[in-house]
Design a protein around this motif. Structure first.
Motif, short mmCIF file in Angstrom:
data_model
loop_
_atom_site.label_atom_id
_atom_site.label_comp_id
_atom_site.label_asym_id
_atom_site.label_seq_id
_atom_site.Cartn_x
_atom_site.Cartn_y
_atom_site.Cartn_z
N LYS A 10 90.19 -5.90 24.85
CA LYS A 10 91.03 -5.12 25.97
C LYS A 10 89.68 -3.79 25.75
O LYS A 10 88.65 -3.97 25.76
CB LYS A 10 92.29 -4.65 25.67
CG LYS A 10 93.12 -6.09 25.75
CD LYS A 10 94.32 -5.78 25.65
CE LYS A 10 95.08 -7.21 25.48
NZ LYS A 10 96.54 -6.97 25.73
N HIS A 89 93.95 -10.85 34.30
CA HIS A 89 94.92 -10.58 33.10
C HIS A 89 95.97 -9.59 33.77
O HIS A 89 95.97 -9.02 34.68
CB HIS A 89 94.17 -9.73 32.16
CG HIS A 89 94.81 -9.57 30.85
ND1 HIS A 89 96.05 -8.56 30.90
CD2 HIS A 89 94.76 -10.41 29.70
CE1 HIS A 89 96.50 -8.53 29.41
NE2 HIS A 89 95.88 -9.53 28.85
N SER A 163 101.35 -7.93 23.49
CA SER A 163 101.46 -6.59 22.56
C SER A 163 102.50 -6.19 22.13
O SER A 163 102.87 -5.03 22.10
CB SER A 163 100.54 -5.51 23.34
OG SER A 163 99.42 -6.00 23.87
N SER A 195 100.85 -11.88 21.85
CA SER A 195 101.20 -11.58 20.50
C SER A 195 100.63 -12.56 19.23
O SER A 195 101.31 -12.74 18.27
CB SER A 195 102.53 -11.11 20.15
OG SER A 195 102.95 -10.29 21.06
P1 PGA Z 1 98.18 -9.56 22.55
O1 PGA Z 1 97.26 -9.29 23.91
O2 PGA Z 1 97.83 -10.69 21.57
O3 PGA Z 1 98.01 -7.99 21.95
O4 PGA Z 1 99.79 -9.66 22.70
C1 PGA Z 1 97.18 -10.96 24.37
C2 PGA Z 1 96.50 -10.79 25.94
O5 PGA Z 1 96.67 -9.59 26.48
O6 PGA Z 1 95.69 -11.23 26.32
#
Ligand code: PGA
Length: 232
Positions: A10, A89, A163, A195
């Motif tokens: 990100k 995304h 997240s 996550s």
């Molecule tokens: P995350 O993000 O593992 O922090 O949930 C995954 C993503 O948004 O691709």
């Protein structure tokens, strides 16, 4: 086939120095791990300094070049040896108002450049998952041939499970139902995101997902290395 594990950094890390450190630590830790194909999807500006690993980008423009201030094209990414591009995304859909029509154009641009798109789909909290995912599949893949669809990787990411760091995660049963639903309409590779870390990655691989998109856990070298190491 080895599972495909993509780190989605990100908008991180904040500095060049931190990026070099994180990358060096990850590279060292995964050196002898061969059971997964590992890709780092980094911010555009950090891509040229990441050597010795497969690279992905997190977005691109739908045109090859031209008067589009602030944009980066799939062709430019290809020149940097990027192989994968995340498209659609949920953060781009939500914060940057990317519509399915825009996502469809971007998917075509990535395919035209000969790169592999990673198309993210998934429902928000309270939405009808199958309805949302079906709509996204129909609109995002419109006009893309069966053959080209085979080059796309779909990342099923229930938005409510992204997240959450220790909070709500998607159960294996739920994820399996969605995998089966997507498989009825899409023939290519399907991975899971939301996550994912070393504790839960196998829950999703075991039920048939062919890899994972890892956000938060990919920003901590030890946790990311572990996530790859525990893959069964
Ligand atoms: P995350 O993000 O593992 O922090 O949930 C995954 C993503 O948004 O691709």
């Amino acid at each position: 086939m080895k599972p495909l594990i993509l780190a989605n950094w990100k908008c991180n890390p904040k500095t060049l120095k931190e990026t070099e450190k994180l990358f060096k630590d990850i590279l060292k830790g995964i050196k002898n791990i061969e059971k997964a194909e590992i890709v780092i999807c980094a911010p555009f500006v950090w891509l040229p300094i990441l050597k010795g690993i497969k690279l992905g980008a997190q977005n691109c423009h739908w045109e090859e070049s031209g008067p589009y201030t602030g944009e980066v094209s799939a062709l430019m990414l290809k020149d940097l040896k990027v192989e994968y591009v995340i498209i659609g995304h949920s953060e781009r859909r939500n914060y940057f108002h990317e519509t399915d029509e825009i996502i469809n154009r971007k998917l075509k641009a990535v395919l035209n450049a000969g790169l592999a798109p990673v198309l993210c789909i998934g429902e928000k909290k309270g939405e009808n998952a199958q309805e949302i995912v079906l709509n996204q599949l129909i609109q995002d893949l419109q006009g893309i041939s069966e053959k080209d669809q085979g080059k796309i990787i779909i990342a099923y990411e229930p938005v409510w499970a992204i997240s959450t760091s220790g909070g709500e995660i998607c159960s294996a049963d739920y994820a399996k139902k969605m995998l089966e639903f997507i498989k009825q309409r899409f023939n290519g590779k399907i991975i899971y995101g939301g996550s994912v870390d070393s504790k839960i990655i196998n829950n999703y691989l075991k039920i048939g997902y062919e890899g994972a998109l890892v956000g938060g856990a990919s920003l901590k070298a030890d946790e990311f290395i572990n996530t790859v190491r525990v893959v069964e």
